[in-house]
Design a protein around this motif. Sequence first.
Motif, short mmCIF file in Angstrom:
data_model
loop_
_atom_site.label_atom_id
_atom_site.label_comp_id
_atom_site.label_asym_id
_atom_site.label_seq_id
_atom_site.Cartn_x
_atom_site.Cartn_y
_atom_site.Cartn_z
N ASP A 18 32.40 57.45 28.23
CA ASP A 18 30.96 57.68 28.23
C ASP A 18 30.37 57.45 29.60
OD1 ASP A 18 30.36 58.65 25.74
OD2 ASP A 18 30.29 56.65 24.80
N LEU A 21 31.14 60.42 31.72
CA LEU A 21 30.30 61.57 31.36
C LEU A 21 28.87 61.37 31.85
CD1 LEU A 21 31.60 62.33 27.76
CD2 LEU A 21 31.95 63.71 29.83
N ALA A 100 24.74 56.41 20.31
CA ALA A 100 25.26 57.37 19.35
C ALA A 100 24.56 57.21 18.01
CB ALA A 100 26.76 57.16 19.19
N ARG A 102 21.87 57.23 15.22
CA ARG A 102 20.55 57.76 14.89
C ARG A 102 20.02 57.05 13.62
NH1 ARG A 102 19.99 63.30 14.89
NH2 ARG A 102 21.75 63.73 16.23
N PRO A 122 24.02 63.44 22.11
CA PRO A 122 24.51 64.57 21.32
C PRO A 122 26.01 64.79 21.57
CG PRO A 122 23.07 65.31 23.09
CD PRO A 122 23.30 63.87 23.31
N VAL A 123 26.64 65.40 20.56
CA VAL A 123 28.07 65.71 20.74
C VAL A 123 28.23 66.81 21.81
CG1 VAL A 123 30.12 66.64 19.59
CG2 VAL A 123 28.66 64.97 18.42
N ASP A 124 27.28 67.72 21.82
CA ASP A 124 27.31 68.84 22.78
C ASP A 124 27.01 68.31 24.17
OD1 ASP A 124 26.92 71.05 24.30
OD2 ASP A 124 25.82 72.16 22.75
N PHE A 125 28.03 68.39 25.04
CA PHE A 125 27.91 67.81 26.38
C PHE A 125 26.77 68.44 27.17
CE2 PHE A 125 29.14 67.46 30.93
CZ PHE A 125 29.10 66.07 31.03
N ASP A 126 26.55 69.73 26.99
CA ASP A 126 25.47 70.39 27.72
C ASP A 126 24.12 69.75 27.38
OD1 ASP A 126 27.28 72.03 28.85
OD2 ASP A 126 26.97 73.67 27.42
N ARG B 965 31.54 59.68 16.38
CA ARG B 965 31.04 60.76 17.22
C ARG B 965 31.43 60.59 18.68
NH1 ARG B 965 25.06 62.36 15.96
NH2 ARG B 965 24.77 60.13 16.24
N LEU B 968 34.28 62.70 19.72
CA LEU B 968 33.87 64.12 19.71
C LEU B 968 33.13 64.45 21.00
CD1 LEU B 968 32.61 64.72 16.07
CD2 LEU B 968 34.70 65.58 17.16
N ARG B 969 32.23 63.49 21.32
CA ARG B 969 31.47 63.70 22.55
C ARG B 969 32.41 63.82 23.74
NH1 ARG B 969 28.26 59.67 20.95
NH2 ARG B 969 29.12 58.27 22.52
N ASP B 972 34.27 67.12 23.77
CA ASP B 972 33.34 68.18 24.17
C ASP B 972 32.98 68.06 25.64
OD1 ASP B 972 31.58 70.44 23.14
OD2 ASP B 972 30.08 69.13 24.12
N GLY B 973 32.69 66.82 26.03
CA GLY B 973 32.24 66.56 27.40
C GLY B 973 33.31 66.94 28.42
N ARG B 998 35.46 73.33 21.81
CA ARG B 998 34.07 72.86 21.85
C ARG B 998 33.34 73.21 20.56
NH1 ARG B 998 30.52 73.95 26.54
NH2 ARG B 998 29.48 72.16 25.65
N GLN B 1002 31.73 70.48 17.96
CA GLN B 1002 30.31 70.51 17.58
C GLN B 1002 30.15 70.66 16.07
OE1 GLN B 1002 28.47 73.43 20.18
NE2 GLN B 1002 29.27 72.29 21.94
N GLY B 1005 30.60 67.45 14.65
CA GLY B 1005 29.35 66.67 14.86
C GLY B 1005 28.34 67.01 13.78
N ASP B 1009 26.69 64.60 10.98
CA ASP B 1009 25.24 64.43 10.86
C ASP B 1009 24.77 64.69 9.45
OD1 ASP B 1009 24.95 63.61 13.42
OD2 ASP B 1009 24.20 65.54 14.21
#
Lengths: 148, 1174
Positions: A18, A21, A100, A102, A122-126, B965, B968-969, B972-973, B998, B1002, B1005, B1009
């Motif tokens: 983390d 990242l 992480a 919520r 978010p899981v999505d790195f972008d 998660r 996963l992060r 993805d990262g 990816r 997601q 993820g 959720d």
Amino acid sequence: MTYKQGVQILLVEDNPHDVELALHALKQIKIANCVEIARDGEEALDYLFHRGAYVSRASEPPPRLVLLDLKLPKVDGLEVLKAMKADPRTRVIPVVVLTASREDRDVLASYELGVNSYIVKPVDFDKFVEAVKQVGFYWLLLNEPVNR
Amino acid sequence: MISRELYQALAETVQVWIMHLKRDATIEIFNRYGRELLGYTEEELIGKNFFEVIRYETPEQVLRQLFIGLLQGVPVVGREGIVRRKDGSPVYVMWSAVPTYDEHGQVSGVAGIAVDITARRQAEVALMESEARYRTLAETAGIAIIHVLPDGTVTYLNRYAEEVSGYTREEILGKDGFRIFFPDFTGEETRVQMAAILSGEQWTNKEVSIQATGGTRKWIHFSASRTLTADGVPSGAVISGICITERKRMEDALRANETLLRQFVENSPAAVAMFDNDMRYLLVSKRWMTDYRLGDRNIVGLSHYEVFPEIPERWKKIHQRCLAGAVERAEEDPFVRTDGTLDWLKWEVRPWLNDEGDIGGIIMFTEVITERKKQQEQLRAAEEKYRSIFENAAVGIFQSVPEGQYLSINPKFAHIFGFSSPEEMMNAVSDITTLYVHPQQRKEIARQVSESEGFHQYENHYYRKDRSVMTADLYIRAVKDNAGNVLYLEGFLEDITDRKLAEEALRESEARLNALIENLPFDVWATDVEGRYVKANSVCRKHWGDIIGKLPEDVVQSPATIAAWRESNRKVLSGEVLQEEIEYTVDGDNRTMVNIVAPIWDREMIRGTVGVNIDITERNRAEKALKYRLDFESLVSTLSTNFINLSPEQVDSGIDNALGEIGRFVGIDRSYIFIVSDDMSVMTNTHEWCSEGTKAYMDEMQDLRADDFPWFTKHLRAREVIYVPEVDKLPPEAGKELKYWQGQQIRSLINVPMISRDRLVGFVGFDSVEATRIWNEDELTLLKLVSDMLVNALERKWTDEELRESKESYQLLVENQTDLIVKVDTEGRFLFISPSYCEVFGKTEEELLGKSFKPLVHEEDIPATDEAMKDLFRPPYKCYIEQRDLTKDGWRWYAWVDTSVLDEHSNVIAIIGVGRDITDRKHAEEEIRKLNEELEHRVRQRTEQLEVANKELEAFTYSVSHDLRAPLRHVDGFSRILEESLGENLPEDAARYLDVIRYSTQQMGRLIDDLLSLSRVGRRVLEEHEVDMGALVDDVLYSLKDEMEGRDIKIVRQPLPAAVGDPGLLRQVWINLLSNAIKFTRTREKASIEIGATAGKVCPVYFVKDNGVGFDMKYAGKLFGVFQRLHRVEQFEGTGVGLAIVQRIVRRHNGEIWVEAVPDKGATFFFTICGGRE
């Protein structure tokens, strides 16, 4: 121990992936060099209150932003937040929870302790990069800090 | 000769008024003193005519004659008169005048000299008035007043005293007063009395009878008190006496007797002499010559010391001081003459000035006041004497004005009213009327005395200071001036309260005694010594007529009676008291009389007889009746007592005995008891007693029909006493009874109903066969008592019989009981045990009686038993106990219902317990209880397990949310970073692999959720609000507009009823359902979504209907499962959690959700929200 000069951000994060990242994201707004990393809550408090390894840092200005994970070894993030907001020296430093979780109870507890922002990683790195950019921009570049 | 200047200087200097008038009365000289005295200036006087200027009281004619006389050479000496000052005020003057002569010896004018005597005159007048008032008072009083010296010598007595004593004043004055007024007193008594008075003792209420002139005796009420001199030494006594026999005449005696008072003795005129510095006479008035007995000697030019060689040194010094300028004077100065006589002088010596203003010598003015001084002394002494009388009188003396204030009162007067001093009373009483008990009396008295002369006497009631009432005699008169106007009222007051009270008491006592005697209910009479009746009371008068003044022979005719009466009179008059009982007959009635005669003693003499006749017939009869009644009562009481001691079996013989006893006592021939049936149709004779020789009828008189005796039965039913004094005289309607009773030779009978507990049970009767029998009221009362007694006895017998019967049936009942019955005392000891109890416990009655039940009770149940049994000793006096008892079969459960037996004072005397075996029930209960407990235990366990599971689940979801998660992060990262860092160098395949990696992370993820949110729905605490479903749906549709972008969707939303629930969760329901509808109509060119609600059974049914792809209803059961999908992912994306969430939310709102669908046609989702928590 040596430490970075002109610290802008204290990143409190135990997971090295983390951290990597996060730094990757911060690099994109050119502030990765100004980040100090604490790997648990205790280290974060030592850094902030110039204790233990950071005792000689007393003359240094405090960080301008703390990015705080909640789930931390030893002293958890909520305790760090509580200690910061209870002390006049650290109360004015903006704290952004970067977690992480919520879970409602975590969000609520953070805001009750006076957190400035709460960001779920978010899981999505972008999306993560986007969030970190915005936080960095806002708190370091747009927000007017308290003058000391 | 003395020069004119000298005269003038002299005239101006002297303190006398000197003037000189010419022949025509023109004022020539009017000296300073004169002018100042009258208040005129010199200009107002000199040259004016004397008679025109000066005003005076003496008639002018007289003055003018005197003036003419003076002009003819006649001097005026020592005249007194009143001259008016200029301001009109009077000046008393004594004046003298002499003619003056000219050188030819002709009268040229008149010289006058006057001195002011106003002050002296006023004092004298006052003194005279005062003396006169007291004198008048004393002289005119209707009361004898005598003043005596300590040795008894009379020094004063008033007219009334003369009158009373019968002596004249001259005869008494100087004599021993006691001898005269109290001739009965011995010399020793006189001394004792006088000593007492002189020591200050008030000497009152001495009533003395005096043989007055004319031979009539007078009763005088004397009182005396001492008089004191100004130094407080007793100087004698004032004795006052009021004639109480002739109060009327007192008025005459008290008629005002005006005494002329001595006239003011001629005053000695003024004398004046003028000396030069060598004390030689320059001028001397004639009066001087007269006063100093100088005769006709011409002393002018001679030295004063030559004329009066005896002048003391004191005088010479006075002369010298005055020659040196001093003015000296004396109002009273003793002057001893050569012949040894004493004169009193008033004098003044002052220097006179000559024209040069030097002292030319002195002027001496003297006045011999010896005579006046003497008179004053005498007046003062007299005034003091009368004042002393006034102050010390033993009667109250007062003077008052008619309007109601006191002018003066003496100490005695104040004392009578309870005041300590006259001053106190005068201050306290501003209106005399308030002293009167009847205030109008005072006004009436004032009016009466004012309208007449002399003293009046009144007897009135007054209030003392302490408001107590007293009675007093008032002697009062009005004092009037010559014109008859009332000046004031005066008089005496004597407190006669005590006398009055004594008289009143005597009169009342006499009246009471008279009334008593008059009303005595028997003869009372009195005779004189001759046997003549002098008094007879009303009863006596009724019996014997008006016998007053008559002798026995005038009252009765029988010679024997007369002789007997005379004989008894003789005995009584010799001192015997007679008492005898006389039997006599009036109208065939034998009567008894007690005759008592006694002598009347009066001062050891028999003055007559007094006698009474008392009829004691009634008393004797009453005594007999009383004895009979007491004996009867005693008999009844004895019989009653006997009954109590009889056992029920003995009652019958007891009743027989009682009937006999009573029959014998009241003297009848037959006594009996009948018992009637409950319906009163049958009467049976149960007991009978007959006197010797009387026939018994009991055997015949069984089961008599009441209908055969209608008259008797009627009265009996009315519970009346049936009393037939004479059977023969029964009324016609009692014909049947008459026949029946006559058949039994009954002459009289009396039947008394017997009532028990308000029920007629029979009657008791008494027959007389031999003769008729009269029963009086008292006997009737006693017979009722007898009836009650017999009923009680019978009652007891019957009750005992009933009891025995009931006991038997009760025993039967108890013995056949399966329930246990016991009776225990307050300590729990058995008094009674039912056979069932003995049976169950395997004990005999003997083993248990007197023992406590406690040892049979299970140890653990004893505390509860004791607690429950407390209710037996207080209201409700009942209790219910469940306990284990040790039966012969071991411990068994028993339920006991205990009841207390109370006495009339609510004291618990015993406890009845009824027990029933409840062991089976108890076991069943125990079983149920155990099962319940087990169940509860299990539920508790489950709950705990669930709670643990919940907590674990929570921890799990938290971990999921946080920890799962993270990798996963990272995947993805780092894939992203890898992609970025390789950039263009990334092979095409590798780029696609990274995309898949990816996408998968997601997707993972999203799954996580969704799962978490499903979990949150389950754990979330529900809020409860009224939710406007229509508004909510509109809002949700709006938020979904991005998803509908570019689509042709027809949305119809009907009105929706509100629901109660968690707004956030309900929103989620609509989001999921509507986004599903949008998603699954994606393939439709024209999509249609309808949202609405219909009325359901319990609550509204909401629905969302689409025309989407639908599904086969056979999969409907799977639809709401987690991760259940009916379509492929490539066709419709999604995790398969949405409907699971919807279902969970609906269920949490007590609702249901179901679906109707047709493949390729569409689906309709229905759900209800019924509010409240799950």
